[in-house]
Write a protein that holds these residues in place. Structure first.
Motif, PDB file in Angstrom:
ATOM      1  N   MET A  10       5.904   7.593   4.910  1.00 29.06           N
ATOM      2  CA  MET A  10       5.418   6.033   5.644  1.00 29.06           C
ATOM      3  C   MET A  10       3.821   5.936   5.479  1.00 29.06           C
ATOM      4  N   GLU A  11       3.688   7.171   6.519  1.00 28.99           N
ATOM      5  CA  GLU A  11       2.075   7.592   6.259  1.00 28.99           C
ATOM      6  C   GLU A  11       1.132   7.734   4.897  1.00 28.99           C
ATOM      7  N   THR A  12       2.300   8.070   4.341  1.00 30.15           N
ATOM      8  CA  THR A  12       1.756   8.789   2.279  1.00 30.15           C
ATOM      9  C   THR A  12       1.204   7.102   1.704  1.00 30.15           C
ATOM     10  N   THR A  13       2.705   5.996   1.743  1.00 26.69           N
ATOM     11  CA  THR A  13       2.634   4.415   1.193  1.00 26.69           C
ATOM     12  C   THR A  13       1.725   4.263   2.460  1.00 26.69           C
ATOM     13  N   ARG A  14       1.163   4.069   3.660  1.00 26.26           N
ATOM     14  CA  ARG A  14       0.591   2.956   3.781  1.00 26.26           C
ATOM     15  C   ARG A  14      -1.103   3.419   2.540  1.00 26.26           C
ATOM     16  N   ASN A  15      -0.875   4.972   2.571  1.00 23.16           N
ATOM     17  CA  ASN A  15      -2.107   5.158   2.573  1.00 23.16           C
ATOM     18  C   ASN A  15      -2.782   5.062   0.808  1.00 23.16           C
ATOM     19  N   THR A  16      -1.005   5.236   0.350  1.00 21.67           N
ATOM     20  CA  THR A  16      -1.461   4.752  -1.224  1.00 21.67           C
ATOM     21  C   THR A  16      -2.196   3.392  -1.271  1.00 21.67           C
ATOM     22  N   ASN A  17      -1.338   2.525  -0.521  1.00 20.34           N
ATOM     23  CA  ASN A  17      -0.832   1.014  -0.799  1.00 20.34           C
ATOM     24  C   ASN A  17      -2.968   0.948  -0.684  1.00 20.34           C
ATOM     25  N   GLN A  18      -3.356   1.679   1.093  1.00 12.17           N
ATOM     26  CA  GLN A  18      -4.963   1.528   1.394  1.00 12.17           C
ATOM     27  C   GLN A  18      -5.520   1.993  -0.475  1.00 12.17           C
ATOM     28  N   TRP A  19      -5.112   2.806  -0.331  1.00 14.57           N
ATOM     29  CA  TRP A  19      -6.002   4.077  -2.547  1.00 14.57           C
ATOM     30  C   TRP A  19      -6.045   2.805  -3.457  1.00 14.57           C
ATOM     31  N   LEU A  20      -5.042   1.979  -3.376  1.00 15.68           N
ATOM     32  CA  LEU A  20      -5.283   0.842  -4.513  1.00 15.68           C
ATOM     33  C   LEU A  20      -5.438  -0.059  -4.152  1.00 15.68           C
ATOM     34  N   GLY A  21      -5.926  -0.835  -3.065  1.00 16.70           N
ATOM     35  CA  GLY A  21      -5.939  -1.330  -2.928  1.00 16.70           C
ATOM     36  C   GLY A  21      -7.751  -1.163  -3.454  1.00 16.70           C
ATOM     37  N   ALA A  22      -7.884  -0.002  -2.616  1.00 14.50           N
ATOM     38  CA  ALA A  22     -10.069  -0.055  -3.209  1.00 14.50           C
ATOM     39  C   ALA A  22     -10.347   0.642  -4.437  1.00 14.50           C
ATOM     40  N   THR A  23      -9.042   0.607  -5.023  1.00 17.92           N
ATOM     41  CA  THR A  23      -9.691   0.873  -6.327  1.00 17.92           C
ATOM     42  C   THR A  23      -9.864   0.158  -7.252  1.00 17.92           C
ATOM     43  N   ALA A  24      -8.281  -1.170  -7.051  1.00 15.67           N
ATOM     44  CA  ALA A  24      -8.693  -2.760  -7.416  1.00 15.67           C
ATOM     45  C   ALA A  24     -10.132  -3.730  -7.098  1.00 15.67           C
ATOM     46  N   LEU A  25     -10.424  -3.194  -5.509  1.00 17.65           N
ATOM     47  CA  LEU A  25     -11.739  -3.615  -5.104  1.00 17.65           C
ATOM     48  C   LEU A  25     -12.553  -3.529  -5.885  1.00 17.65           C
ATOM     49  N   ALA A  26     -13.081  -1.770  -6.597  1.00 19.23           N
ATOM     50  CA  ALA A  26     -13.648  -1.034  -7.052  1.00 19.23           C
ATOM     51  C   ALA A  26     -14.274  -1.559  -8.287  1.00 19.23           C
ATOM     52  N   PHE A  27     -13.215  -1.106  -9.156  1.00 22.51           N
ATOM     53  CA  PHE A  27     -12.604  -2.032 -10.366  1.00 22.51           C
ATOM     54  C   PHE A  27     -13.689  -3.712 -10.892  1.00 22.51           C
ATOM     55  N   GLY A  28     -12.450  -4.017 -10.136  1.00 22.66           N
ATOM     56  CA  GLY A  28     -12.851  -6.072 -10.034  1.00 22.66           C
ATOM     57  C   GLY A  28     -14.498  -5.957  -9.290  1.00 22.66           C
ATOM     58  N   SER A  29     -15.332  -5.037  -9.296  1.00 24.12           N
ATOM     59  CA  SER A  29     -16.823  -5.192  -8.553  1.00 24.12           C
ATOM     60  C   SER A  29     -17.803  -4.290  -9.611  1.00 24.12           C
ATOM     61  N   TYR A  30     -17.246  -4.109 -10.974  1.00 26.56           N
ATOM     62  CA  TYR A  30     -18.488  -3.673 -11.362  1.00 26.56           C
ATOM     63  C   TYR A  30     -18.879  -4.351 -11.772  1.00 26.56           C
ATOM     64  N   GLU A  49      -9.236  -6.571  -1.954  1.00 26.47           N
ATOM     65  CA  GLU A  49     -10.570  -6.432  -1.049  1.00 26.47           C
ATOM     66  C   GLU A  49      -9.257  -6.707   0.374  1.00 26.47           C
ATOM     67  N   VAL A  50      -8.414  -7.245   0.418  1.00 27.54           N
ATOM     68  CA  VAL A  50      -7.592  -7.626   1.508  1.00 27.54           C
ATOM     69  C   VAL A  50      -6.491  -6.514   1.437  1.00 27.54           C
ATOM     70  N   THR A  51      -5.988  -6.021   0.426  1.00 32.38           N
ATOM     71  CA  THR A  51      -5.544  -5.240   0.676  1.00 32.38           C
ATOM     72  C   THR A  51      -6.040  -4.193   1.169  1.00 32.38           C
ATOM     73  N   GLU A  52      -7.274  -3.885   0.590  1.00 36.77           N
ATOM     74  CA  GLU A  52      -7.417  -2.069   0.783  1.00 36.77           C
ATOM     75  C   GLU A  52      -7.737  -2.607   2.688  1.00 36.77           C
ATOM     76  N   ARG A  53      -8.821  -3.846   3.353  1.00 38.98           N
ATOM     77  CA  ARG A  53      -8.829  -3.910   4.735  1.00 38.98           C
ATOM     78  C   ARG A  53      -7.533  -4.329   4.904  1.00 38.98           C
ATOM     79  N   SER A  54      -6.831  -4.525   4.920  1.00 39.60           N
ATOM     80  CA  SER A  54      -5.695  -4.402   5.430  1.00 39.60           C
ATOM     81  C   SER A  54      -4.727  -3.394   6.345  1.00 39.60           C
TER      82      SER A  54
END
Length: 424
Positions: A10-30, A49-54
């Motif tokens: 369960m913690e791995t799933t949460r951590n993965t979603n946080q990473w996906l959000g951070a990745t999408a934010l970084a990609f879209g911010s170039y 941004e919303v996913t990583e923060r959440s």
């Protein structure tokens, strides 16, 4: 379900979603992405941004964030958060308003231990600080407590409240919000039996399940439908290797958060969809209404398995408080022993967690308290959150509670009503 691997998954799933959000934010911010006039890129950045923060908020303990309070002298006074009494499973915290003359009202705010930190009552604390000397119960996240510290169930919770009230003395006004209402009532009864003169002046119970059967909700119906074996099998997990409480049996905060959000899935889905669109348009801000609410709502903590299971079994299924049959450490708790405490009940008309009537059931149990010291208030149109932290609390309920405290500051005549909402 009762395996560390399940908790870690369960913690791995949460951590993965946080990473996906951070990745999408970084990609879209170039900066290069700005050259492509495609709104999808803005949406990807906003979603990230919303996913990583959440998902990051789910493992972060919120700060109290109360820098200062305006005193009677019109000056801003810094607020220092101090630990008045420390215990393994929870602390008694004091909000020391430095440089201010001593407040006439001393308040112990009993925070719920129901999956969120005591900071859920931050706005309640802020609203009381200008007029009161405020203390609060600050419960610890069970995953951070080593197994060597032992168990913590509703009897231990009640004894903690008893110790906190003894530490603060009789010139005290207790306000219990939601889940701890029945246990605050029991702790007051224990104190009344041990030392009648040490009873607090007032006890305000806000939206708590004194008698869950008085007006059933989805929460109480769930407690009735499932067996204790089913609850233990499906809701209890062992803390994983990442935390100091490794191996401790808990009801995980992430699991409870999923249950809460599923109850209002459509509402939460719309809230996050709208926030993503606002972020893409540049209309969102760090401390806007959405972030202000969800930064707190998503920050969850684990409860010990024995606390969760004993609450369901003894408060909801067994109705031990409602039947005045609660026991603590082998001692029978007689709510009728409460004699000098003025008791006020606050309920919300639209409360879907602890419906009207559940908390009001406390008044008939108080056989040792004269009717003139009993009061009740039903807030029209208010939901569960609103009766302790929303607009209804600020505009209507808080003034009534302060008036109730003031009216019962000194020993009053038995013929004098506790306040204008005195119950019949």
């Amino acid at each position: 379900m009762r395996f560390m691997a399940t908790y870690d998954l369960m913690e791995t799933t949460r951590n993965t979603n946080q990473w996906l959000g951070a990745t999408a934010l970084a990609f879209g911010s170039y900066p290069a992405m700005a050259m492509l006039p495609n709104p999808m890129l803005s949406w990807i950045r906003a979603w990230g941004e919303v996913t990583e923060r959440s998902f990051a908020r789910m493992v972060a303990r919120p700060d109290w964030g109360i820098p200062s309070v305006t005193g009677p002298d019109g000056r801003d006074h810094p607020v220092e958060v101090e630990t008045a009494l420390s215990k393994p499973f929870g602390d008694l915290v004091h909000f020391n308003v430095t440089g201010r003359t001593e407040a006439k009202r001393r308040v112990l705010l009993v925070a719920p231990m129901s999956g969120h930190y005591a900071t859920l009552l931050r706005s309640t604390v802020i609203s009381l600080l200008p007029d009161c000397d405020v203390y609060i119960t600050d419960w610890h996240n069970a995953r951070e407590i080593p197994v060597s510290e032992g168990k913590f169930d509703i009897e231990d919770y009640t004894l903690y409240l008893l110790d906190f009230m003894k530490h603060l003395g009789s010139d005290l006004n207790v306000i219990a919000v939601c889940q701890p209402a029945p246990l605050a009532l029991a702790a007051t009864a224990l104190l009344a039996e041990e030392d009648p003169k040490a009873q607090p002046r007032t006890l305000t119970l806000i939206g708590g399940p004194i008698d869950p059967d008085a007006n059933a909700t989805d929460v109480t119906d769930f407690g009735r439908r499932v067996t204790m074996g089913q609850l233990e099998e499906t809701m209890i997990q062992r803390v994983g290797f990442k935390y100091p409480g490794v191996g401790r049996m808990v009801y995980p905060g992430l699991l409870q958060l999923a249950s809460f959000m599923s109850m209002n899935a459509e509402k939460h889905t719309k809230a996050f969809t709208d926030q993503i669109l606002r972020t893409a348009k540049g209309e969102a801000s760090d401390h806007d209404k959405h972030n202000g609410f969800y930064d707190e709502y998503l920050a969850v903590m684990d409860m010990t398995a024995e606390f969760y299971l004993s609450t369901v079994e003894r408060i909801f299924k067994g109705r031990e408080i409602a039947d005045n049959a609660f026991t603590v450490a082998g001692r029978t708790v007689d709510i009728g022993k409460i004699t000098s405490v003025a008791v006020k009940i606050v309920e919300g008309e639209n409360d879907d967690i602890s419906a009207p009537g559940q908390c009001l059931a406390a008044l008939p149990l108080l056989t040792g308290v004269p009717d003139s010291k009993k009061a009740a208030h039903l807030e029209p149109g208010a939901g569960h959150y609103g009766i302790f932290a929303g607009k209804s609390w600020r505009k209507n309920i808080r003034p009534l509670v302060l008036d109730f405290i003031d009216t019962n500051r000194e020993t009053t005549s038995r013929t004098k009503p506790a306040n204008k909402n005195a119950a019949a």
